[in-house]
Every structure is written in C-alpha cells, then in structure tokens.
Design a protein around this motif. Structure first.
Motif, PDB file in Angstrom:
ATOM      1  N   LEU A   1     -28.034  76.061   3.883  1.00  0.00           N
ATOM      2  CA  LEU A   1     -29.013  76.096   2.800  1.00  0.00           C
ATOM      3  C   LEU A   1     -30.427  75.790   3.271  1.00  0.00           C
ATOM      4  O   LEU A   1     -31.357  75.845   2.476  1.00  0.00           O
ATOM      5  CB  LEU A   1     -28.623  75.096   1.703  1.00  0.00           C
ATOM      6  CG  LEU A   1     -27.272  75.338   1.034  1.00  0.00           C
ATOM      7  CD1 LEU A   1     -27.018  74.283  -0.039  1.00  0.00           C
ATOM      8  CD2 LEU A   1     -27.200  76.734   0.425  1.00  0.00           C
ATOM      9  N   GLY A   2     -30.588  75.468   4.512  1.00  0.00           N
ATOM     10  CA  GLY A   2     -31.918  75.148   5.008  1.00  0.00           C
ATOM     11  C   GLY A   2     -31.898  75.008   6.512  1.00  0.00           C
ATOM     12  O   GLY A   2     -30.880  75.266   7.175  1.00  0.00           O
ATOM     13  N   PRO A   3     -33.007  74.600   7.094  1.00  0.00           N
ATOM     14  CA  PRO A   3     -33.081  74.472   8.556  1.00  0.00           C
ATOM     15  C   PRO A   3     -32.416  73.194   9.042  1.00  0.00           C
ATOM     16  O   PRO A   3     -32.099  72.291   8.261  1.00  0.00           O
ATOM     17  CB  PRO A   3     -34.595  74.437   8.806  1.00  0.00           C
ATOM     18  CG  PRO A   3     -35.149  73.794   7.568  1.00  0.00           C
ATOM     19  CD  PRO A   3     -34.295  74.282   6.442  1.00  0.00           C
ATOM     20  N   TRP A   4     -32.227  73.116  10.337  1.00  0.00           N
ATOM     21  CA  TRP A   4     -31.805  71.878  10.971  1.00  0.00           C
ATOM     22  C   TRP A   4     -32.977  70.885  10.937  1.00  0.00           C
ATOM     23  O   TRP A   4     -34.118  71.264  11.163  1.00  0.00           O
ATOM     24  CB  TRP A   4     -31.406  72.110  12.422  1.00  0.00           C
ATOM     25  CG  TRP A   4     -30.148  72.891  12.610  1.00  0.00           C
ATOM     26  CD1 TRP A   4     -30.038  74.234  12.840  1.00  0.00           C
ATOM     27  CD2 TRP A   4     -28.800  72.388  12.596  1.00  0.00           C
ATOM     28  NE1 TRP A   4     -28.722  74.598  12.974  1.00  0.00           N
ATOM     29  CE2 TRP A   4     -27.942  73.480  12.829  1.00  0.00           C
ATOM     30  CE3 TRP A   4     -28.251  71.119  12.413  1.00  0.00           C
ATOM     31  CZ2 TRP A   4     -26.560  73.339  12.878  1.00  0.00           C
ATOM     32  CZ3 TRP A   4     -26.875  70.977  12.469  1.00  0.00           C
ATOM     33  CH2 TRP A   4     -26.045  72.072  12.693  1.00  0.00           C
ATOM     34  N   THR A   5     -32.669  69.641  10.666  1.00  0.00           N
ATOM     35  CA  THR A   5     -33.684  68.581  10.690  1.00  0.00           C
ATOM     36  C   THR A   5     -33.175  67.420  11.535  1.00  0.00           C
ATOM     37  O   THR A   5     -31.962  67.206  11.648  1.00  0.00           O
ATOM     38  CB  THR A   5     -34.012  68.069   9.274  1.00  0.00           C
ATOM     39  OG1 THR A   5     -32.807  67.581   8.644  1.00  0.00           O
ATOM     40  CG2 THR A   5     -34.605  69.186   8.418  1.00  0.00           C
ATOM     41  N   ASP A   6     -34.105  66.679  12.125  1.00  0.00           N
ATOM     42  CA  ASP A   6     -33.680  65.574  12.984  1.00  0.00           C
ATOM     43  C   ASP A   6     -33.363  64.342  12.148  1.00  0.00           C
ATOM     44  O   ASP A   6     -33.952  64.092  11.101  1.00  0.00           O
ATOM     45  CB  ASP A   6     -34.734  65.269  14.040  1.00  0.00           C
ATOM     46  CG  ASP A   6     -36.035  64.770  13.450  1.00  0.00           C
ATOM     47  OD1 ASP A   6     -36.323  65.081  12.289  1.00  0.00           O
ATOM     48  OD2 ASP A   6     -36.770  64.065  14.150  1.00  0.00           O
ATOM     49  N   VAL A   7     -32.399  63.572  12.622  1.00  0.00           N
ATOM     50  CA  VAL A   7     -31.989  62.320  11.996  1.00  0.00           C
ATOM     51  C   VAL A   7     -32.344  61.142  12.899  1.00  0.00           C
ATOM     52  O   VAL A   7     -32.882  60.126  12.444  1.00  0.00           O
ATOM     53  CB  VAL A   7     -30.472  62.319  11.706  1.00  0.00           C
ATOM     54  CG1 VAL A   7     -30.025  60.974  11.125  1.00  0.00           C
ATOM     55  CG2 VAL A   7     -30.106  63.458  10.761  1.00  0.00           C
TER      56      VAL A   7
END
Length: 573
Positions: free
Chosen positions: A344-350
């Motif tokens: 549903l969206g881009p990869w994001t950093d955690v």
C-alpha cells in the motif's frame, strides 16, 4: 531515444584563433591522468555498447600519441550528428573523446560542433540525464577553456562549468555525498567525471568550491566502501577490471583523506589492522536515499551487505572479499487465507544502528488487509554472520487477553521470499538437514540456516529452503496473526568448514505461561563452538523469558560465552 531540438544560432567564434591556441605540443590533461591502459573516459562506464567502447579507445590512443590516422568519414559521421536534448551517456562520452582529440585534429567544424553541444539545452528530469548533464555542461566547457584565445573567455567557461556542477550535484547527490537514485549507473561514472574535471582545472585561477571538493572526498569514500578488494563494485556482480583499479587509484590521488582507507579496503594492509583514530565508519546509512552499507570493517577481506530500499523492490548484495554471494532483488509474496496481499505504500525505515558489535537495519511496508511487513538485516561484525529476516504482523489492535482468546480464528499465512544468486554461486542443500551452502565451484563460502524450520528433513515441516533456477527461495506456512521468517548465514568458512551446525526453536515464557509462536519466538544457533541467541517479540511487548534470560524488547541478539553467560550484541526497544 535522443530527442532533436531546434538548433540555436551558431556561436560566433574565431575558429582560427581558438585552434592556434592549441600548440602542437600542448599538454592536454588527458595524458596526465591516463597512466594506465584504459581511457579515463571509460572509468566506471561498464555498460557501454562495444562499438562505442572501441571508438573511444581509438580516439584516446590518438590523443595520447598526438597522431590521428582515422578516416575523414569517421569525423564526418560525428559532425553530421544532430544535436539533441537527451543524449545518452555513451554518446556524451564520445563527444568528449572527440573534444580531447581537438588539439590533434584541429578542425574548425569539430570545434563548432563541440560548442553546439555545449550550448544545447539538455533535459534534466530523470537519472538517465544526470551524467550527460555533467559531461557536457561541466567537463566539456573545461576542455574548451583550454583552447580559449583569451583569459576572459576561458574564465567564463570555467565559472559556467563550476556552476553547472553545483546545480547538477544539488539535484542528484544527497547531503551525505551519495547519488540519491540509480546509484549503480551514477556513482563511479560521476566520480570519474569530477576527477577529470579537477585535472582540467589544474593551474587555473578558477577552482571547485570547498563544497564541491568535500563532495569529491565523500564520493571517493563511498566508492571505496562499495568496492571489493579486486576493485569491483558491490553494486554490480562483475569482478574488478583494469579500468576499475585505475579509477580507484586516480580517486585516491585526487583526494586528500582516503589513501589509508583505500589501502585497507583494497587489501593492501593487514586485515587485522585497526583504522586510525578519526577514520570514518565502514558502515553507512542514508535515510534520504534509502540506502545502507552494513560492513564489518574497512580492511579486506570484508563481510558486507549492501541494501537499497528506495524502489518498489528491495535490492541486496552480500559480498565476502572478492565474491558476491547474493546479488539482486529480494522479493516477497504474501498470502492470507489464499488471498494475495498487495503493498500500500513505499518502504520506510524503522531503525538503523551501527556500533563495534553489529550493524542493523529495520524497515517496514504496509500491505492490504491491515498487515505490516518488517524487514531486518544485521551483520554481526566480529562473528562474520548475517541475519536476513521478515516479520509479518497483523496490525489489528488487541489486548493480550483478546489476542489469546481469539487464537482459534487465526488465519493461514503463506510467506515466500526469494534472493538472487549470482551466476558464479550455487546453493548446495544438505541431504538430511535443511541448511545449505553458498559455494563457488566446490568451495563453500556461506552457510545458510533456515532457523524457523525444523533442522532435520525427516521432521514434518510446512516450509522449505530451496533453489529455483538462480533464486534461493525461503517458504513458510503457518496459522497465526504474526510470523517471523529468519535466515542465519555464517560467512566465516574457517568456522563452518567441516563443522557441525545445529539450531533450535526455543520455548518462550511469560508469567509462567508458555507463549505461542505468534506472540514471540526465540532461537539458539550453533556452528562449531560458537553459539548465538535470537529473540523477536511479535505481538504486545512483555517481559518474557527464554533460556533463563529475560527480554522486554522487540528484538535481541546475544552471543554465548564459554562460561555459559550471554554477551549482548544488540537489543532493539
């Protein structure tokens, strides 16, 4: 396709005055930086068509020996080319090759054509246009400045080039000195262009700004960080070439602070030599570019994972010394009750963490149906081990009591991931157990253990680690609201060669109650005499016990000491 543009009125120049300024024995700079066998125009340009490589090599040789034996038809073909707004990189390099040959050919028509390219308005909207911009708006005017009949004209060309370098770099280089997109296509060619441009400014009153010189230092450092000892790039699977090594040598000469790093990264120093105080870290992370390098040390042979999550698919290279063991997209397919999940969206950093014990990156991506996929990459520096893992999590908010009470309603989860094997690497599964070796020929270089699966093949399992063509595939099936799919990879052949390995899934306790594997998981991994403990919380955060050790964290990794105590490697809150 290159797009033609309406030609501008030809620049009014006195060609005879320009060409007269190019004395027969003028010291044109390409000869000063071309101490090797390869044209500096081909540094980092690994994907050029063969015919263009041959032509550039031919023009380069003529430039160095100051004698042009080419047929008039070849020059006529170049002069007949239409000036376009989107020249390809290989076309722009050919234009420069002719520009470097100008003192030898001394053609007024060639000079006019070079100015036509210099004056053209070039497209700048995509990464494919970045290098042509750099080549034709920075390097070409610096070349033309050497033929300028007066200082004022030369200075104007040089200042224009320096301004263009700043504009193009601000568009495509992130604040940490890394190309923000298309790194494999841009990084080394960009560095090569700036090295040549700096040489073209030698003995000139006009020089690159401090910001530009700092950017060159950072670019060189990134190229070294992303190099194998043979000079090859971890962004590509190919072994290092003569051109690669010549580029790295020129880069170190052109910068002030990278010679010591180059000695370590290229295997010229002792592998156990510690970098001097103040040495930049071997690992690197750019949040803006969604790009990470996990590397256990500067000194070769290194253990390294290069990870890019800027696109729709994550990309991974795992290299040890000169050999790439995994190289390509790290894909995943997810199903819940036979329904495929879609992102549903881009990869994001955690989380990004780097210290003397380990490098760790965690990213996440939302999927349809209220699911979240978290991806973990960790290198244990001292032990030369790599963890590649995914956590599939149900984002529905439940109290612990509600979670346990609805266990019977848990869906069936189907997880499948694939890692790309280079053509030089094969996966050799073991006959009786589920681990396997990554090997070049008959030489094992990595030991892959699917620690969420039972160790022995005779034990029933709803998953598998196997090879399909050039892909290493890891599959798991389970009923639950959460799933953890780890691969533990030992990259130290001196430890795992001819040694036994084993792993166990551990019991997790909380308030004297055994917790199901959809709440938390623990593993013990052993190779020869080395033992590690892994813990991952998948549901609510709680104070839990595994092997007598308490965890109130989301993720933890420890090393067992000879006395049975554990030494913490990483805890993620």
């Amino acid at each position: 396709m290159e797009m033609a543009v309406a030609p501008k009125p030809a620049r009014a120049i006195d060609a005879s005055a320009w060409l007269a300024n190019l004395a027969p024995n003028s010291d044109f700079p390409l000869a000063r930086i071309a101490a090797g066998k390869t044209s500096p125009l081909l540094w980092g340009a690994d994907s050029l068509p063969a015919e263009r490589v041959n032509l550039i090599g031919k023009l380069h040789k003529a430039t160095l020996v100051r004698k042009w034996k080419g047929e008039a038809a070849e020059l006529a073909r170049f002069l007949a080319q239409t000036v376009s707004s989107e020249p390809s990189t290989d076309h722009a390099l050919e234009i420069l090759a002719w520009a470097y040959l100008l003192p030898v050919v001394k053609s007024a028509e060639l000079l006019q054509q070079l100015f036509a390219w210099h004056d053209a308005v070039l497209a700048s909207a995509t990464p494919a246009t970045a290098l042509p911009q750099l080549l034709l708006k920075v390097e070409l005017p610096l070349l033309l400045a050497l033929a300028a009949p007066d200082l004022k004209t030369a200075t104007a060309l040089r200042k224009g080039a320096i301004g263009a370098e700043s504009r193009v770099a601000n568009a495509w280089i992130d604040p940490l000195g890394l190309p923000s997109q298309a790194r494999a296509e841009l990084l080394r060619p960009w560095l090569a262009t700036i090295i040549r441009a700096q040489e073209l400014l030698r003995n000139s009153e006009v020089q690159f700004s401090d910001t530009a010189r700092e950017r060159l230092e950072k670019l060189t450092r990134h190229v070294l960080r992303l190099s194998r000892p043979d000079g090859g790039s971890t962004l590509g699977p190919a072994a290092g070439s003569t051109a690669d090594r010549e580029l790295l040598t020129a880069a170190v000469i052109a910068t002030n602070s990278n010679a010591a790093l180059a000695q370590l990264a290229l295997g010229k120093g002792a592998a156990d030599k510690k970098p001097a105080k103040g040495t930049p870290p071997a690992a690197f992370y750019s949040q803006k570019s969604s790009f990470a390098v996990l590397r256990n040390r500067w000194a070769a042979p290194q253990t390294q994972a290069t990870f890019d999550f800027s696109g729709d698919n994550t990309w991974l290279d795992v290299s040890c010394g000169n050999q790439s063991l995994l190289h390509g997209n790290w894909d995943v397919a997810l199903k819940v009750n036979d329904t495929a999940l879609t992102p549903l969206g881009p990869w994001t950093d955690v989380c990004w963490h780097a210290d003397p014990d380990c490098d760790y990156l965690e990213i996440e991506r939302k999927f349809s149906g209220g699911w979240l996929l978290q991806r973990h990459v960790m290198i244990v520096r001292q032990d030369e081990c790599l963890l590649l893992a995914d956590s599939l999590l149900d984002e529905t908010k439940r109290t612990p009591e509600e979670f346990l009470a609805t266990a019977a309603q848990a869906p069936r989860l189907d997880y499948s991931t694939s890692l790309q094997l280079p053509s030089s690497i094969a996966f050799a599964p073991q006959q009786d157990t589920r681990e396997g070796y990554l090997q070049a020929g008959r030489k094992p270089l990595g030991l892959v253990m699917p620690i969420a699966l039972p160790e022995w093949r005779k034990q029933p399992s709803s998953g598998e680690l196997s090879v399909n063509g050039s892909q290493l595939q890891h599959r798991l099936q389970t009923r639950g609201r959460n799933l953890f799919a780890p691969l533990w990879i030992d990259l130290n052949p001196n430890r795992f060669k001819n040694a036994e390995c084993t792993w166990r899934q551990l019991t997790i306790g909380e308030f004297l109650q055994v917790q199901p594997r959809e709440v938390a998981v623990g593993f013990r991994v052993q190779v020869r005499y080395s033992n590690w403990l892994l813990y991952r919380s998948l549901a609510w955060r709680g104070n839990r016990t595994v092997l007598g050790k308490n965890f109130a964290t989301d993720f933890a990794c420890s090393r067992f000491q000879p006395n049975g105590e554990t030494q913490e490697i990483l805890e993620v809150q």
